[in-house]
Design an enzyme around this catalytic site. Structure first.
Site, PDB file in Angstrom:
ATOM      1  N   TYR A  14     -28.069  22.002 -43.753  1.00 35.09           N
ATOM      2  CA  TYR A  14     -27.135  22.348 -43.203  1.00 35.09           C
ATOM      3  C   TYR A  14     -27.121  23.969 -42.615  1.00 35.09           C
ATOM      4  O   TYR A  14     -25.902  24.530 -42.059  1.00 35.09           O
ATOM      5  CB  TYR A  14     -25.792  22.306 -44.221  1.00 35.09           C
ATOM      6  CG  TYR A  14     -25.567  20.808 -44.689  1.00 35.09           C
ATOM      7  CD1 TYR A  14     -24.968  19.904 -43.946  1.00 35.09           C
ATOM      8  CD2 TYR A  14     -25.908  20.484 -46.013  1.00 35.09           C
ATOM      9  CE1 TYR A  14     -24.745  18.674 -44.418  1.00 35.09           C
ATOM     10  CE2 TYR A  14     -25.646  19.141 -46.492  1.00 35.09           C
ATOM     11  CZ  TYR A  14     -25.055  18.110 -45.699  1.00 35.09           C
ATOM     12  OH  TYR A  14     -24.825  17.095 -46.227  1.00 35.09           O
ATOM     13  N   HIS A  19     -20.544  24.027 -39.297  1.00 35.58           N
ATOM     14  CA  HIS A  19     -19.576  24.135 -40.474  1.00 35.58           C
ATOM     15  C   HIS A  19     -20.025  25.292 -41.348  1.00 35.58           C
ATOM     16  O   HIS A  19     -19.404  25.660 -42.336  1.00 35.58           O
ATOM     17  CB  HIS A  19     -19.792  22.956 -41.425  1.00 35.58           C
ATOM     18  CG  HIS A  19     -18.293  22.378 -41.999  1.00 35.58           C
ATOM     19  ND1 HIS A  19     -17.234  22.905 -41.496  1.00 35.58           N
ATOM     20  CD2 HIS A  19     -18.166  21.455 -42.936  1.00 35.58           C
ATOM     21  CE1 HIS A  19     -16.167  22.283 -42.214  1.00 35.58           C
ATOM     22  NE2 HIS A  19     -16.604  21.438 -43.266  1.00 35.58           N
ATOM     23  N   TYR A  65     -20.600  22.590 -52.006  1.00 38.69           N
ATOM     24  CA  TYR A  65     -20.320  21.760 -50.951  1.00 38.69           C
ATOM     25  C   TYR A  65     -18.969  22.072 -50.460  1.00 38.69           C
ATOM     26  O   TYR A  65     -18.120  22.235 -51.242  1.00 38.69           O
ATOM     27  CB  TYR A  65     -20.462  20.263 -50.792  1.00 38.69           C
ATOM     28  CG  TYR A  65     -22.012  20.095 -51.105  1.00 38.69           C
ATOM     29  CD1 TYR A  65     -22.697  19.844 -49.779  1.00 38.69           C
ATOM     30  CD2 TYR A  65     -22.777  19.558 -52.300  1.00 38.69           C
ATOM     31  CE1 TYR A  65     -24.277  19.435 -49.842  1.00 38.69           C
ATOM     32  CE2 TYR A  65     -24.113  19.421 -52.329  1.00 38.69           C
ATOM     33  CZ  TYR A  65     -24.745  19.369 -51.194  1.00 38.69           C
ATOM     34  OH  TYR A  65     -26.090  19.209 -51.151  1.00 38.69           O
ATOM     35  N   ASN A  67     -16.032  20.596 -49.546  1.00 38.17           N
ATOM     36  CA  ASN A  67     -14.790  20.169 -50.113  1.00 38.17           C
ATOM     37  C   ASN A  67     -14.495  20.306 -51.658  1.00 38.17           C
ATOM     38  O   ASN A  67     -13.316  20.046 -51.978  1.00 38.17           O
ATOM     39  CB  ASN A  67     -14.907  18.415 -50.118  1.00 38.17           C
ATOM     40  CG  ASN A  67     -15.168  18.107 -48.632  1.00 38.17           C
ATOM     41  OD1 ASN A  67     -15.385  18.789 -47.657  1.00 38.17           O
ATOM     42  ND2 ASN A  67     -15.288  16.604 -48.359  1.00 38.17           N
ATOM     43  N   ASN A 113     -11.328  21.197 -44.980  1.00 37.64           N
ATOM     44  CA  ASN A 113     -11.553  20.559 -46.411  1.00 37.64           C
ATOM     45  C   ASN A 113     -11.745  21.971 -47.321  1.00 37.64           C
ATOM     46  O   ASN A 113     -11.437  21.655 -48.402  1.00 37.64           O
ATOM     47  CB  ASN A 113     -12.425  19.576 -46.475  1.00 37.64           C
ATOM     48  CG  ASN A 113     -11.879  18.376 -45.868  1.00 37.64           C
ATOM     49  OD1 ASN A 113     -10.562  18.020 -45.791  1.00 37.64           O
ATOM     50  ND2 ASN A 113     -12.859  17.541 -45.380  1.00 37.64           N
TER      51      ASN A 113
END
Length: 185
Positions: A14, A19, A65, A67, A113
């Site tokens: 990632y 994001h 993460y 969320n 989120n």
């Protein structure tokens, strides 16, 4: 004392995604204050600490993460007893054109989120530095879009936005929030 949080997802896969622009920006800012991150499992994050003109700065990258970012934020906020007005969250925003920056206090989560998770735990009256990553073209799924890497051209634009934030971050430390906001236009 000030808490500066960059939102993103942990892991190499990632690292350069849209994001994760919050992580990327936070690392750039923290570098300016000659500090480095270390894992703090009890806070569910990587954390770096520094001081500037007698003010303690706490930089946080949640390892939960996106969320579940609120879990890390509440752990650090509670431990250090940091009021909402001293919390700054840096995150991606698909509703802003790539490279555009907006600074605001409070408000909705815009479907993000990470912000939903934080808002659900500590209220929403903290400061946000929103970095535009643009919207997906055609019918690409939003989740796929934000979890994909920037193209080389896009990354150059994103880096320019990050540099603008970093170069003016001292205004936040001096509590010149309106001046910081005006420089982000």
């Amino acid at each position: 004392m000030m808490l500066i949080i960059g939102l993103g997802n942990p892991g190499k896969e990632y690292e350069h995604t849209r994001h994760n622009i919050g992580f990327i920006a936070l690392e750039n800012i923290a570098k300016q204050y000659e500090t480095s991150f270390s894992v703090k499992k009890k806070f569910h994050c990587e954390i770096a600490e520094s001081t500037n003109n007698g003010q303690k700065l706490i930089f946080v990258k949640p390892t939960t993460y996106m969320n579940l970012s609120g879990k890390s934020v509440i752990a650090v906020k509670t431990y250090y007893n940091i009021p909402l007005e001293k919390i700054f969250v840096i995150h991606d925003d698909i509703d802003l054109e790539l490279g555009k920056i907006k600074f605001k206090t409070g408000g909705g989560n815009g479907g993000h989120n990470g912000l939903k998770s934080i808002d659900g735990i500590i209220e929403n009256n903290y400061h946000r530095i929103r970095i535009g990553v643009g919207r997906p073209q055609n019918s690409q799924d939003v989740a796929d879009y934000v979890l994909n890497n920037f193209s080389k051209t896009e990354y150059v634009i994103a880096e320019q936005a990050i540099d603008k934030i970093t170069d003016n971050f001292n205004l936040i430390l001096e509590n010149k929030l309106e001046e910081f906001k005006s420089k982000m236009v």
